[in-house]
Scaffold this active site. Sequence first.
Site, mmCIF file in Angstrom:
data_model
loop_
_atom_site.group_PDB
_atom_site.id
_atom_site.type_symbol
_atom_site.label_atom_id
_atom_site.label_comp_id
_atom_site.label_asym_id
_atom_site.label_seq_id
_atom_site.Cartn_x
_atom_site.Cartn_y
_atom_site.Cartn_z
ATOM 1 N N PRO A 24 0.829 -1.205 0.000
ATOM 2 C CA PRO A 24 0.000 0.000 0.000
ATOM 3 C C PRO A 24 0.863 1.254 0.000
ATOM 4 O O PRO A 24 1.882 1.321 0.678
ATOM 5 C CB PRO A 24 -0.820 -0.099 1.295
ATOM 6 C CG PRO A 24 -0.367 -1.308 2.022
ATOM 7 C CD PRO A 24 0.628 -2.040 1.185
ATOM 8 N N ASN A 26 2.440 2.214 -2.584
ATOM 9 C CA ASN A 26 3.266 2.020 -3.781
ATOM 10 C C ASN A 26 2.274 1.878 -4.925
ATOM 11 O O ASN A 26 1.657 0.825 -5.103
ATOM 12 C CB ASN A 26 4.132 0.769 -3.575
ATOM 13 C CG ASN A 26 4.850 0.309 -4.824
ATOM 14 O OD1 ASN A 26 4.511 0.695 -5.937
ATOM 15 N ND2 ASN A 26 5.838 -0.550 -4.635
ATOM 16 N N LEU A 27 2.072 2.978 -5.666
ATOM 17 C CA LEU A 27 0.954 3.046 -6.602
ATOM 18 C C LEU A 27 1.068 2.021 -7.726
ATOM 19 O O LEU A 27 0.073 1.436 -8.143
ATOM 20 C CB LEU A 27 0.834 4.458 -7.181
ATOM 21 C CG LEU A 27 0.679 5.585 -6.136
ATOM 22 C CD1 LEU A 27 0.527 6.936 -6.832
ATOM 23 C CD2 LEU A 27 -0.497 5.340 -5.194
ATOM 24 N N SER A 29 2.449 -0.942 -7.618
ATOM 25 C CA SER A 29 2.080 -2.242 -7.056
ATOM 26 C C SER A 29 0.564 -2.347 -6.914
ATOM 27 O O SER A 29 -0.041 -3.362 -7.275
ATOM 28 C CB SER A 29 2.779 -2.430 -5.703
ATOM 29 O OG SER A 29 2.099 -3.344 -4.885
ATOM 30 N N GLU A 175 14.126 0.703 6.116
ATOM 31 C CA GLU A 175 13.993 0.257 4.722
ATOM 32 C C GLU A 175 15.322 0.329 3.970
ATOM 33 O O GLU A 175 15.358 0.244 2.750
ATOM 34 C CB GLU A 175 12.923 1.093 4.015
ATOM 35 C CG GLU A 175 11.545 0.992 4.660
ATOM 36 C CD GLU A 175 10.695 -0.176 4.132
ATOM 37 O OE1 GLU A 175 10.717 -0.427 2.924
ATOM 38 O OE2 GLU A 175 10.022 -0.837 4.952
ATOM 39 N N HIS A 246 9.283 5.502 -0.709
ATOM 40 C CA HIS A 246 10.699 5.597 -0.338
ATOM 41 C C HIS A 246 11.218 6.926 -0.882
ATOM 42 O O HIS A 246 10.779 7.379 -1.949
ATOM 43 C CB HIS A 246 11.540 4.478 -0.974
ATOM 44 C CG HIS A 246 11.329 3.119 -0.386
ATOM 45 N ND1 HIS A 246 11.239 1.982 -1.161
ATOM 46 C CD2 HIS A 246 11.213 2.706 0.895
ATOM 47 C CE1 HIS A 246 11.076 0.924 -0.382
ATOM 48 N NE2 HIS A 246 11.045 1.333 0.871
ATOM 49 N N ASN A 361 5.988 -3.168 -10.300
ATOM 50 C CA ASN A 361 5.832 -3.370 -8.857
ATOM 51 C C ASN A 361 6.440 -2.200 -8.075
ATOM 52 O O ASN A 361 6.673 -2.295 -6.870
ATOM 53 C CB ASN A 361 6.506 -4.670 -8.420
ATOM 54 C CG ASN A 361 5.499 -5.781 -8.167
ATOM 55 O OD1 ASN A 361 4.336 -5.516 -7.866
ATOM 56 N ND2 ASN A 361 5.950 -7.020 -8.266
ATOM 57 N N CYS A 367 16.216 0.997 -7.454
ATOM 58 C CA CYS A 367 15.702 0.050 -6.443
ATOM 59 C C CYS A 367 16.402 -1.293 -6.557
ATOM 60 O O CYS A 367 16.545 -2.007 -5.564
ATOM 61 C CB CYS A 367 14.216 -0.207 -6.641
ATOM 62 S SG CYS A 367 13.178 1.231 -6.433
HETATM 63 O O1 SUG Z 1 8.725 -2.279 -1.121
HETATM 64 N N1 SUG Z 1 7.367 -3.374 -4.127
HETATM 65 C C1 SUG Z 1 8.488 -2.849 -3.413
HETATM 66 C C2 SUG Z 1 9.257 -1.915 -4.300
HETATM 67 C C3 SUG Z 1 10.534 -1.476 -3.664
HETATM 68 C C4 SUG Z 1 11.200 -0.397 -4.418
HETATM 69 N N2 SUG Z 1 12.420 -0.050 -3.812
HETATM 70 C C5 SUG Z 1 12.897 1.207 -3.700
HETATM 71 N N3 SUG Z 1 12.128 2.252 -3.921
HETATM 72 N N4 SUG Z 1 14.117 1.371 -3.337
HETATM 73 C C6 SUG Z 1 8.040 -2.147 -2.140
HETATM 74 O O2 SUG Z 1 7.015 -1.456 -2.170
HETATM 75 C C7 SUG Z 1 5.464 -4.852 -4.452
HETATM 76 C C8 SUG Z 1 5.286 -6.342 -4.392
HETATM 77 C C9 SUG Z 1 3.898 -6.749 -4.705
HETATM 78 O O3 SUG Z 1 3.002 -5.897 -4.700
HETATM 79 O O4 SUG Z 1 3.719 -7.937 -4.917
HETATM 80 C C10 SUG Z 1 6.643 -4.416 -3.617
HETATM 81 O O5 SUG Z 1 6.927 -4.950 -2.593
#
Ligand code: SUG
Length: 444
Positions: A24, A26-27, A29, A175, A246, A361, A367
Site C-alpha cells: 500500500p 506504492n501506486l 504495485s 527500509e 521511499h 511493482n 531500487c
Molecule cells: O517495497 N514493491 C516494493 C518496491 C521497492 C522499491 N524499492 C525502492 N524504492 N528502493 C516495495 O514497495 C510490491 C510487491 C507486490 O506488490 O507484490 C513491492 O513490494
Amino acid sequence: MTHAIEANCDGLVGPTHSFAGLAPGNLASEHNKGDASNPRSAVLEGLSKMRLLADLGLPQFVLPPHERPDVGFLRAIGFAGADARVIETAARQAPELLNTACSASAMWAANAATVTPSADAADGRVHFTPANLLTNLHRSLEGPQTTRALRRLFPDEARFAVHDPLPAAPGLGDEGAANHVRLCAEHGEPGVNLFAWGREAWETWQGRFPARQTLQAFEAVARRHGAGGAVFARQARAAIEAGVFHNDVVCVGARTCLFFHETAFEDAAAVQADIRAAAAGKFEPQFVEISSADLPLADAIRSYLFNSMLVSLPGEDRLTLIAPMEVAETPTAKAAVDRAIASNGPIGAVRYVDVRQSMRNGGGPACLRLRVALTDAELAATNPAQRFDAALHERLIAWANSHYRDRLAPADLADPQLLVESRRALDELTGILDLGPEFYPFQR
Ligand code: SUG
C-alpha cells in the site's frame, strides 16, 4: 587518498516474481495487482541492466533471490503437513498470505541494507545493517536471508561488518539504502550521509499510506556504524501521501550532486544548509532541484525519474543517469533530464534501460541495486563467484531460460510445482555463485 570505486550489487529477480499488490502506498504495485507477470523477462531485464553497468566499467555483483514460496513462514503461522499440502491449504484458506510468502521482493536490493563505506566509518571497516522492512509483511521476511547473503558476499570480518537487522519493532522500521544518499568528493574520501526518514518512533501516524522509515532507526544505524557526516532529513508528508513510499522515488545523489524533486523534503532549504555544513572543508555540494511546475509530482512518480541510478563512470567528469525508459516516454520527465544535461551542471548524460517488469511493482533501476563504495583491497576481498561479467551473464541467461516461467498469474502461485521449480533453480544457482553449504533453508 585511498582509491575507491562504487560497486553495484543487484538483486537477481526470483522465479516467483508476481503482481500481488502487496505494498500500500506504492501506486504501481496497487495498480497492477492481479495481472499476470513474466518472471523470465523480469530476470533477463535485470541481467541486461547489470551488463550495461559492468560494461560501463563499474564493479557489478549479483545478490541471490530468496527461497520462495517461503514455506517456513507459512509453517510459522500454522499451516502444516508436507510442503505441497502447506501451499494448497494456504491457497485455499488465506490466499493473501500465500501471495505474501511468494513475493520476489528481495530483488529490490536498495532495500537490502544501509551501507557505510570504510572512509566514513569510525573503525575503518565497511558497515552494513540489513533492513528489517517491517512495514510490509512480505518484506519483513527478508532480513535474515539478506544478512546471510551479505555475509557471503563480504566475508572478511577484518574489512566488513555485516550487522544483524535492527530489532523488529514499529518504532525502528528500517527500509535500508532507499532512504539514504551519500555525497562525497571522491568515493575513497570522507563524505556526507543523508538519512531521510518519514516518521518518529513515537509518532501517531495519521497518513493514508505508511511512512516506512523512522528517524530512530536511522539514528541507530548511524550510531552502530560510527558513520561520520550524518544529516537527518524529514521526507515531506505530502509526498508520502502522493505515493512516495521511499525517498529514492524523489531523490538520488552521487559524488557532490543531489538531484531531487521540490517536494522531496519537509524543509528542502534546511536540508541543503545541513548538507553544506556537513560538507564544509570536504567538498562543495551541487543541488539540482526540479520544480513541480516543470515536473508535476505525479509525473515524477509515474516516470520514476529520480529512481534513476546516478553514476560516476571511469574517465567521465560529469555524472550519468541510468534512467527507466518510462522517463523517455513521459514528456515532462524527459524535458527535465534534457534541461539538466544542457545546463552544463553535474549531470552530463543519460542512458535508458528497460526494467518494466520491476517497474510494474514500483521498482526502478535504483531500487534494483545496493551501492557499496569499496577500496581496491575491499573489492579483492569479495566472493569472486558473485562478480558479474560477460561469462556470468551468459551463464545466468541459460540458467533463467531453463528454470523460469514466462507467465505467472496470481492463481499459479497455488501450484505446488512452482515450489519444486524454484528450489531446483536456487539449488543450481548456489553452485554458480558459490554460496556455500546450507545457504537456503531447503538445503538444511
Ligand atoms: O517495497 N514493491 C516494493 C518496491 C521497492 C522499491 N524499492 C525502492 N524504492 N528502493 C516495495 O514497495 C510490491 C510487491 C507486490 O506488490 O507484490 C513491492 O513490494
